[in-house]
Structure formats: C-alpha cells, structure tokens
Design a protein around this motif. Structure first.
Motif, PDB file in Angstrom:
ATOM      1  N   ALA A  81       1.537   6.874  -6.775  1.00  0.00           N
ATOM      2  CA  ALA A  81       0.577   7.954  -7.016  1.00  0.00           C
ATOM      3  C   ALA A  81       1.239   9.313  -6.782  1.00  0.00           C
ATOM      4  O   ALA A  81       1.050  10.256  -7.559  1.00  0.00           O
ATOM      5  CB  ALA A  81      -0.640   7.792  -6.109  1.00  0.00           C
ATOM      6  N   PHE A  82       2.032   9.414  -5.727  1.00  0.00           N
ATOM      7  CA  PHE A  82       2.738  10.658  -5.421  1.00  0.00           C
ATOM      8  C   PHE A  82       3.705  11.009  -6.546  1.00  0.00           C
ATOM      9  O   PHE A  82       3.780  12.157  -6.979  1.00  0.00           O
ATOM     10  CB  PHE A  82       3.478  10.512  -4.089  1.00  0.00           C
ATOM     11  CG  PHE A  82       4.108  11.787  -3.590  1.00  0.00           C
ATOM     12  CD1 PHE A  82       3.366  12.716  -2.884  1.00  0.00           C
ATOM     13  CD2 PHE A  82       5.451  12.043  -3.824  1.00  0.00           C
ATOM     14  CE1 PHE A  82       3.951  13.882  -2.416  1.00  0.00           C
ATOM     15  CE2 PHE A  82       6.041  13.209  -3.360  1.00  0.00           C
ATOM     16  CZ  PHE A  82       5.289  14.132  -2.653  1.00  0.00           C
ATOM     17  N   PHE A 136       1.065  13.428   2.197  1.00  0.00           N
ATOM     18  CA  PHE A 136       0.213  12.821   1.185  1.00  0.00           C
ATOM     19  C   PHE A 136      -0.423  11.528   1.709  1.00  0.00           C
ATOM     20  O   PHE A 136      -1.629  11.326   1.590  1.00  0.00           O
ATOM     21  CB  PHE A 136       1.026  12.532  -0.085  1.00  0.00           C
ATOM     22  CG  PHE A 136       0.260  11.807  -1.152  1.00  0.00           C
ATOM     23  CD1 PHE A 136      -0.717  12.470  -1.888  1.00  0.00           C
ATOM     24  CD2 PHE A 136       0.505  10.475  -1.417  1.00  0.00           C
ATOM     25  CE1 PHE A 136      -1.431  11.798  -2.886  1.00  0.00           C
ATOM     26  CE2 PHE A 136      -0.194   9.803  -2.403  1.00  0.00           C
ATOM     27  CZ  PHE A 136      -1.170  10.468  -3.143  1.00  0.00           C
ATOM     28  N   ILE A 137       0.388  10.679   2.305  1.00  0.00           N
ATOM     29  CA  ILE A 137      -0.140   9.418   2.830  1.00  0.00           C
ATOM     30  C   ILE A 137      -1.120   9.693   3.963  1.00  0.00           C
ATOM     31  O   ILE A 137      -2.172   9.056   4.051  1.00  0.00           O
ATOM     32  CB  ILE A 137       0.994   8.469   3.260  1.00  0.00           C
ATOM     33  CG1 ILE A 137       1.754   7.998   2.018  1.00  0.00           C
ATOM     34  CG2 ILE A 137       0.441   7.279   4.040  1.00  0.00           C
ATOM     35  CD1 ILE A 137       2.973   7.147   2.304  1.00  0.00           C
ATOM     36  N   PHE A 197       0.952   4.272  -2.777  1.00  0.00           N
ATOM     37  CA  PHE A 197       0.899   5.709  -2.491  1.00  0.00           C
ATOM     38  C   PHE A 197       2.103   6.420  -3.092  1.00  0.00           C
ATOM     39  O   PHE A 197       1.997   7.519  -3.631  1.00  0.00           O
ATOM     40  CB  PHE A 197       0.823   5.977  -0.981  1.00  0.00           C
ATOM     41  CG  PHE A 197      -0.518   5.702  -0.376  1.00  0.00           C
ATOM     42  CD1 PHE A 197      -1.692   6.184  -0.949  1.00  0.00           C
ATOM     43  CD2 PHE A 197      -0.615   4.978   0.792  1.00  0.00           C
ATOM     44  CE1 PHE A 197      -2.929   5.946  -0.383  1.00  0.00           C
ATOM     45  CE2 PHE A 197      -1.852   4.731   1.372  1.00  0.00           C
ATOM     46  CZ  PHE A 197      -3.013   5.215   0.785  1.00  0.00           C
ATOM     47  N   MET A 211      -3.009  12.309   4.264  1.00  0.00           N
ATOM     48  CA  MET A 211      -4.222  12.807   3.612  1.00  0.00           C
ATOM     49  C   MET A 211      -5.021  11.655   3.020  1.00  0.00           C
ATOM     50  O   MET A 211      -6.246  11.598   3.156  1.00  0.00           O
ATOM     51  CB  MET A 211      -3.859  13.811   2.522  1.00  0.00           C
ATOM     52  CG  MET A 211      -5.040  14.316   1.716  1.00  0.00           C
ATOM     53  SD  MET A 211      -4.547  15.441   0.397  1.00  0.00           S
ATOM     54  CE  MET A 211      -3.873  14.301  -0.799  1.00  0.00           C
ATOM     55  N   MET A 212      -4.342  10.724   2.386  1.00  0.00           N
ATOM     56  CA  MET A 212      -5.021   9.629   1.711  1.00  0.00           C
ATOM     57  C   MET A 212      -5.627   8.619   2.686  1.00  0.00           C
ATOM     58  O   MET A 212      -6.538   7.875   2.329  1.00  0.00           O
ATOM     59  CB  MET A 212      -4.051   8.907   0.763  1.00  0.00           C
ATOM     60  CG  MET A 212      -3.543   9.781  -0.367  1.00  0.00           C
ATOM     61  SD  MET A 212      -4.848  10.468  -1.399  1.00  0.00           S
ATOM     62  CE  MET A 212      -5.431   9.000  -2.211  1.00  0.00           C
ATOM     63  N   THR A 213      -5.142   8.582   3.906  1.00  0.00           N
ATOM     64  CA  THR A 213      -5.625   7.596   4.869  1.00  0.00           C
ATOM     65  C   THR A 213      -6.506   8.201   5.961  1.00  0.00           C
ATOM     66  O   THR A 213      -6.966   7.477   6.833  1.00  0.00           O
ATOM     67  CB  THR A 213      -4.440   6.850   5.524  1.00  0.00           C
ATOM     68  OG1 THR A 213      -3.576   7.801   6.157  1.00  0.00           O
ATOM     69  CG2 THR A 213      -3.670   6.035   4.496  1.00  0.00           C
ATOM     70  N   LYS A 248       0.844  -1.196   0.000  1.00  0.00           N
ATOM     71  CA  LYS A 248       0.000   0.000   0.000  1.00  0.00           C
ATOM     72  C   LYS A 248       0.886   1.255   0.000  1.00  0.00           C
ATOM     73  O   LYS A 248       0.594   2.225  -0.703  1.00  0.00           O
ATOM     74  CB  LYS A 248      -0.931  -0.010   1.222  1.00  0.00           C
ATOM     75  CG  LYS A 248      -2.019   1.008   1.150  1.00  0.00           C
ATOM     76  CD  LYS A 248      -2.951   0.680   0.006  1.00  0.00           C
ATOM     77  CE  LYS A 248      -4.200   1.493   0.063  1.00  0.00           C
ATOM     78  NZ  LYS A 248      -4.988   1.349  -1.148  1.00  0.00           N
TER      79      LYS A 248
END
Length: 168
Positions: A35-36, A88-89, A32, A91-93, A28
C-alpha cells in the motif's frame, strides 16, 4: 514481494528495525508495504500530501488537500512533511480517538482566538492558512477564507473553523 525476504521491506529496511507492533504478521507488514509503495511511486521513501490526494483520486475518492494534510500531520512523528514506512504502519494500526482529535482542533483554534471570544478574524485565519501551506498564493488563500467565511462577517466561529478544516 519480489525477491524480498519476508522480514525485509523495499529499500532494504528490515521490519524489526521499524519498531512495529509485535502482533503484526509478516504478511500484514507486506500488505502495508504494498500500500505504501502504491503511494510512493517515485520511491522517495516517504509519502507526502500530493501522494495521498493522487491515490484517493485513483480510488474515486475525493480527499481535499486539508484532509490529506490533517491525515499525514497526525502521523508525521518527525515533522518531515511526509510519512515514512514506520509512520505509515503506525498510522494504519492506531485507532482514531475522536476526543484527541477534538482537543487538537480546539487547541489549534485557541492559538488564533487571542481574546478568547470564540471567534477568529479572517486575517488570523489567513495567517494560519499561509503557515499551513507556504506555497499557497494570495488568491488561493483569499478563496479559502471566503469559503470559511461565506457570510463575510469578518470572523469565523469554532464550528466554521472545523468545517473549513475538515471539508474544504
């Protein structure tokens, strides 16, 4: 990822140094990172508003500058005008809490509603817009105010303010 240890992200950042949720698998985290990296095409180590807009366009999504700024602003813990991999991670989680968003928007509005009458005047909104985007030209700021106050009443209600922030 090419020749990268599963606990190491691009640029040599080790996953455990990012203070990530322990329930995230290495796979995972790599997802991420991928994607980043798509957004951080210049390998700056952070993603800014323009990066988010560019990626949304390539995915046939229309994301306004205001929406991208709101998205990034909520995750920009160090106030650097961009988000790094850790942010970023996070934010995504992190699930979006509508009540927190509402409180934040009301608080922003109240900063400009000096007399507490439930409206802000166009000049106050223009000052907000210029603070929010210091590269905005005078004409661009005027266009945004016109969009927020289409009836040219000279004042903007809370609902119009929210509409302006989320859909301009």
């Amino acid at each position: 990822m090419n020749n990268t240890n599963e606990n190491e992200l691009a640029g040599g950042t080790r996953a455990q140094n990012l203070s990530l949720p322990s329930e995230l698998s290495a796979e995972k985290i790599q997802d991420f990172q991928a994607a980043f990296s798509i957004m951080d095409t210049q390998s700056k180590g952070y993603v800014a508003t323009d990066d988010i807009i560019r990626v949304s366009k390539s995915a046939d999504m229309k994301l306004t500058k205001n929406e991208a700024q709101l998205l990034l602003g909520s995750a920009d813990d160090d106030h650097s005008n961009g988000i790094d991999m850790r942010e970023f991670i996070s934010m995504m989680t992190t699930p979006i809490n509508q009540q927190d968003l509402e409180e934040e928007l009301r608080g922003t509005f109240s900063v400009f509603d000096k007399d507490g009458n439930g409206t802000i005047n166009a000049n106050e909104l223009k000052r907000f817009v210029r603070l929010w985007d210091n590269e905005l030209t005078e004409d661009e700021a005027d266009d945004m105010i016109e969009e927020a106050d289409p009836d040219k009443t000279g004042s903007i209600t809370y609902d119009a303010f929210i509409e302006f922030l989320l859909h301009s």
